[in-house]
Design a protein around this motif. Structure first.
Motif, PDB file in Angstrom:
ATOM      1  N   GLU A 158      23.689  69.906  27.234  1.00  0.00           N
ATOM      2  CA  GLU A 158      23.065  69.355  28.429  1.00  0.00           C
ATOM      3  C   GLU A 158      23.388  70.217  29.648  1.00  0.00           C
ATOM      4  O   GLU A 158      24.379  70.947  29.652  1.00  0.00           O
ATOM      5  N   ILE A 162      13.108  75.866  29.701  1.00  0.00           N
ATOM      6  CA  ILE A 162      12.732  74.598  30.310  1.00  0.00           C
ATOM      7  C   ILE A 162      12.646  74.805  31.817  1.00  0.00           C
ATOM      8  O   ILE A 162      13.597  75.317  32.443  1.00  0.00           O
ATOM      9  N   SER A 192      16.121  74.760  22.446  1.00  0.00           N
ATOM     10  CA  SER A 192      14.840  74.648  23.145  1.00  0.00           C
ATOM     11  C   SER A 192      14.341  76.019  23.580  1.00  0.00           C
ATOM     12  O   SER A 192      15.093  76.997  23.641  1.00  0.00           O
ATOM     13  N   SER A 224      19.103  67.118  29.042  1.00  0.00           N
ATOM     14  CA  SER A 224      19.804  67.219  27.767  1.00  0.00           C
ATOM     15  C   SER A 224      18.816  67.466  26.642  1.00  0.00           C
ATOM     16  O   SER A 224      17.640  67.098  26.723  1.00  0.00           O
ATOM     17  N   ASN A 225      19.304  68.118  25.608  1.00  0.00           N
ATOM     18  CA  ASN A 225      18.527  68.372  24.394  1.00  0.00           C
ATOM     19  C   ASN A 225      19.129  67.541  23.280  1.00  0.00           C
ATOM     20  O   ASN A 225      20.180  67.869  22.726  1.00  0.00           O
ATOM     21  N   THR A 226      18.474  66.419  22.955  1.00  0.00           N
ATOM     22  CA  THR A 226      18.974  65.527  21.908  1.00  0.00           C
ATOM     23  C   THR A 226      18.369  65.843  20.557  1.00  0.00           C
ATOM     24  O   THR A 226      18.603  65.109  19.585  1.00  0.00           O
ATOM     25  N   THR A 256      17.631  77.117  29.118  1.00  0.00           N
ATOM     26  CA  THR A 256      17.481  76.831  27.686  1.00  0.00           C
ATOM     27  C   THR A 256      18.707  76.040  27.236  1.00  0.00           C
ATOM     28  O   THR A 256      19.821  76.265  27.730  1.00  0.00           O
ATOM     29  N   ALA A 299      20.870  72.612  20.695  1.00  0.00           N
ATOM     30  CA  ALA A 299      20.867  71.228  20.211  1.00  0.00           C
ATOM     31  C   ALA A 299      22.166  70.537  20.634  1.00  0.00           C
ATOM     32  O   ALA A 299      23.263  71.071  20.439  1.00  0.00           O
ATOM     33  N   PRO A 313      13.602  70.511  19.055  1.00  0.00           N
ATOM     34  CA  PRO A 313      14.267  70.150  20.299  1.00  0.00           C
ATOM     35  C   PRO A 313      13.643  68.906  20.919  1.00  0.00           C
ATOM     36  O   PRO A 313      12.436  68.670  20.745  1.00  0.00           O
ATOM     37  N   ASN A 314      14.435  68.142  21.612  1.00  0.00           N
ATOM     38  CA  ASN A 314      13.950  66.939  22.315  1.00  0.00           C
ATOM     39  C   ASN A 314      14.609  66.920  23.686  1.00  0.00           C
ATOM     40  O   ASN A 314      15.819  66.698  23.799  1.00  0.00           O
ATOM     41  N   ILE A 315      13.829  67.179  24.706  1.00  0.00           N
ATOM     42  CA  ILE A 315      14.361  67.315  26.068  1.00  0.00           C
ATOM     43  C   ILE A 315      14.267  65.974  26.776  1.00  0.00           C
ATOM     44  O   ILE A 315      13.193  65.351  26.808  1.00  0.00           O
ATOM     45  N   GLY A 331       8.652  70.878  23.208  1.00  0.00           N
ATOM     46  CA  GLY A 331       9.671  71.038  24.235  1.00  0.00           C
ATOM     47  C   GLY A 331       9.124  71.643  25.499  1.00  0.00           C
ATOM     48  O   GLY A 331       9.858  71.935  26.413  1.00  0.00           O
TER      49      GLY A 331
END
Length: 816
Positions: free
Chosen positions: A713, A690, A687, A680-682, A707, A710, A655-657, A781
């Motif tokens: 947002e 968060i 994730s 957003s999770n790119t 949460t 993928a 995950p990338n927040i 994340g």
């Protein structure tokens, strides 16, 4: 005796009667034969009646000297005056001479008659020939006369394949073009089914050979042979032909050189169909000052006459002649009538045809105008002939109405931007249609400014290459205290775009302006505002007393800027990774980008600005390890605007927040400000929880755990206000991401600060230094344990500190 005598007398009387009867019959027969002979004699005289001097016709006989050229079909004549190849005059001692070819081979003997030799060339092939005089006897001198036999061509063709036989009509007119590679040409012209009088009536204005002879005019007919029913035309030329009154049918004209073997034929069909000219539409509607399109149809004619208006009813009229000179004739012709300039000078400029090879010629104009044709109804009249004065239609075949609608003036102003690179190539509406054009009133310095004057109309003025003097189109800097306004015409900074081949002017006037590098503003002092205006007063032809038009549209011009989004501070380690940014330059502009990691890679793809002002650059990072740092740059080729940040590759499977916020930098006291938050999770997987927290003015506005799958947002908006002037600080956290900003509340009419929201991560201008400091804690994340240990559920340490600081400031304010 007496009785006998009586009988004898009777017998003799009978004999005498028979003799007299025989004599009478003979005399009667002689009289009949005389009458028949006289009739035949008169008839022969009539058949042999010719007009002109036959000596004016090329006879085909040509006296030659050695070395001369002869046309095939001519008779070459050699006399004792002819110069031989030996440069002596020929002497004939014998009764025959020899005709030889160029090789000296004998072809035939030629007789010497009356001191000359005639060579008939009808059946000879082209080439060189010798006439050899072999003199026997004491003279023993031989002579040789050499000549070249040549051929030439002749062609005949009618300009129209079909004509009518309607008298006094252009539909019966055509021309016969006779051409040849020979200069001194005369041709015998005849046609089966036509006698000499018919030919005279076709090629002259006279009905018969005798009428032509009596008139004795200058014409192209050299000779008329009524016996052979042919005429002789002189020269290579186009001969006018009028088939009015000739019987309908198909005719083949023989066109023979009068003195050689050259010949050709020309075919034409004569019909007895009626001719007509009709309007396609019963009503033609046009705006005042515009081009009116008037389609017409011609039947069995190439000519028509059209009149607009009647000076007694509408105070104006214009009569023109239309001539279709095309090879096959158009089924429909569209005439363009310029209502802006008609009646004000050269009427030929007001008329044209859309089709090629169609001529429109003014014949009569009544009622001089000083402004565009007035808005009212005008009768249209169409016919195939005019009167002798050429000021009215004589044979009317169609009527319609031209409805000119009053002009109301421009209605609105809109502006668009185009890329700086495309501005110089805008020459017409076709070019504009092929360019990226975006509506806006905010422009970047150097980009093209397109001003659209809606409802301008007046296509007739534009077609003439002019703008209406009565409408002022200007641009000026917004009002500055203590300075007089200095409006400038739009035409000083560009040109209007007229119709192209595929895109016609539709009433909206487009100006393409290049304001950069002009004296309109100082490039070193941008963020400049301008007013674009369209104005007219009651001196304009379309406004009544005390009426006016005053349209105004404000635009601004700012420095060119480019900037990466916060999301570009990290990039997936995959091929096709897309990194985005924002800019104020015109959509369609190509920006240069570069992603460089020393010792690893350098990628430099271009990025095209989209309609919403964003740009996306695509990179192939699939061969590189996550956590690889690189420098990311974007550059504007038209200026020195650029933006550089530090970015880092991440594992696309994790995950990338990312956090994005937006809020105004300045709001009027008492009005609402809105803080927009997007998380957003790119990354490539879902994730963990968060922590999302929002603090506005020291108060906890949101405390929530979320949460994201993928590509998913989460977004929310928060309104806040203040009843007094001052700054309101806000902060947002999402996992390890944090953004802060300040919104100032000012009195209505306060000084404007920099446009856009005051948002972004801490030390945003430090080329991504936050990315470097946060990289150690942003492993997967979010580290949930850090947030829970401070005893404030759902908040990170930074948010808690901000909340405490806000509370302390509030307590201090109350104490004061």
């Amino acid at each position: 005796m007496a009785a006998w005598s009586h009988n004898e007398h009777n017998n003799m009387t009978k004999e005498t009667t028979f003799s007299e009867k025989g004599r009478a019959l003979f005399l009667t027969a002689m009289m009949v034969l005389s009458v028949v002979a006289m009739t035949a004699s008169f008839a022969g005289a009539a058949a042999a009646y010719n007009v002109g001097d036959s000596s004016d016709v090329n006879s085909g006989e040509m006296e030659i000297n050695s070395g001369d050229a002869v046309w095939q079909g001519q008779t070459a004549i050699i006399t004792e005056s002819s110069q031989s190849a030996e440069s002596d005059s020929v002497v004939f001692n014998d009764s025959t001479v020899e005709l030889e070819d160029d090789d000296g081979d004998w072809l035939r003997d030629l007789d010497v008659e009356d001191g000359q030799v005639e060579v008939d060339t009808d059946n000879l092939e082209t080439g060189t020939y010798n006439v050899t005089v072999n003199n026997d006897g004491s003279s023993s001198v031989d002579y040789r006369v050499e000549f070249d036999l040549r051929t030439h061509g002749v062609t005949g063709e009618f300009d129209d394949a079909t004509v009518t036989n309607v008298a006094n009509s252009s539909s019966s007119n055509t021309s016969l073009e006779i051409d040849s590679d020979r200069g001194d040409l005369q041709t015998n012209v005849s046609a089966s089914g036509l006698d000499a009088d018919d030919l005279v009536s076709i090629f002259t204005q006279y009905d018969s050979a005798s009428e032509l002879e009596d008139a004795n005019p200058d014409n192209s007919i050299v000779y008329i042979d009524t016996d052979d029913d042919e005429i002789v035309l002189d020269g290579r030329d186009e001969f006018t032909a009028d088939f009015g009154g000739i019987d309908a049918g198909d005719y083949e004209f023989s066109i023979d050189a009068s003195d050689t073997t050259a010949e050709d034929t020309a075919n034409i069909t004569v019909t007895d169909e009626e001719i007509s000219a009709e309007f396609v539409n019963s009503d033609v509607n046009v705006g005042q000052g515009d081009l009116a399109e008037i389609p017409i149809e011609l039947e069995n004619t190439n000519d028509a006459y059209l009149k607009v208006g009647d000076v007694d009813n509408s105070g104006f009229e214009s009569l023109v002649h239309i001539e279709d000179n095309s090879d096959d004739g158009y089924d429909q012709i569209t005439l363009n009538y310029n209502t802006f300039i008609t009646g004000q000078g050269d009427e030929g400029e007001a008329w044209s045809a859309e089709e090629e090879d169609v001529e429109v010629t003014p014949l009569n104009v009544e009622g001089n105008l000083s402004e565009p044709l007035a808005g009212t109804e005008y009768e249209l009249s169409l016919g195939t002939d005019v009167n002798s004065d050429e000021d009215d239609i004589q044979s009317e075949t169609g009527t319609a109405f031209l409805n000119v609608q009053d002009y109301e003036g421009p209605s609105d102003i809109t502006t668009y931007t185009v890329p700086e690179d495309d501005l110089g190539s805008l020459n017409d509406l076709d070019d504009l249609n092929e360019t990226v054009v975006t509506e806006t009133n905010e422009f970047a310095h150097q980009d093209g400014v397109i001003v659209a004057i809606e409802g301008y109309g007046l296509s007739g003025a534009l077609d003439d290459g002019e703008l209406a003097d009565s409408i002022s189109l200007q641009i000026e800097e917004e009002d500055i205290p203590n300075q007089e306004p200095n409006p400038r015409d739009l035409s000083e900074y560009g040109e209007f775009l007229n119709s192209g081949e595929d895109n016609e002017y539709n009433g909206t006037l487009y100006f393409a302006l290049d304001l950069a590098g002009t004296d309109l503003y100082d490039e070193d002092d941008l963020s400049t505002g301008f007013d674009v205006t369209a104005q007219a007063n009651d001196s304009a032809f379309f406004l009544e007393e005390d009426e006016e038009i005053d349209l105004e549209h404000t635009i601004s011009i700012d420095e060119r800027s480019v900037e990466w989004d916060d999301s570009a501070e990290s990039a997936p380690a995959v091929d096709g990774a897309e990194l985005t940014g924002e800019t104020n330059v015109a959509p369609g502009t190509e920006l240069r980008t570069q992603a460089r990691s020393v010792g690893n890679f350098t990628h430099s793809p271009d990025a095209v600005v989209e309609e919403d002002g964003t740009f996306t650059a695509t990179y192939d990072f699939g061969d590189y390890e996550p956590e690889t740092e690189f420098t990311l740059r974007v550059m504007d080729p038209a200026s020195d605007a650029e933006h550089e940040i530090t970015s880092e590759l991440y594992d696309a499977e994790l995950p990338n927040i990312e956090l994005d916020t937006d809020a105004p930098s300045e709001v009027t006291v008492g009005e609402d400000a809105t803080l927009d938050v997007t998380v957003s999770n790119t990354g490539g997987s879902a994730s963990d929880e968060i922590e999302v927290g929002v603090v506005i003015g020291g108060e906890n506005t949101l405390n929530e755990n979320i949460t994201l799958d993928a590509g998913e947002e989460w977004s929310n908006s928060f309104d806040f206000t203040s009843e007094e002037t001052g700054d309101v600080e806000w902060s947002v956290v999402a996992g390890d991401n944090e953004e802060t900003g300040t919104t100032s509340f000012v009195e209505d009419g306060g000084n404007e600060s920099d446009s856009g929201s005051d948002t972004g991560s801490d030390d945003e201008s430090d080329s991504g230094s936050d990315s470097g400091s946060d990289s150690g804690s942003d492993d997967s994340g979010g580290d949930d344990s850090d947030g829970d240990d401070d005893g404030t559920p759902g908040f990170g340490v930074a948010v808690a500190l901000a909340a405490l600081l806000g509370a302390a400031m509030l307590a201090l304010r109350k104490q004061n």
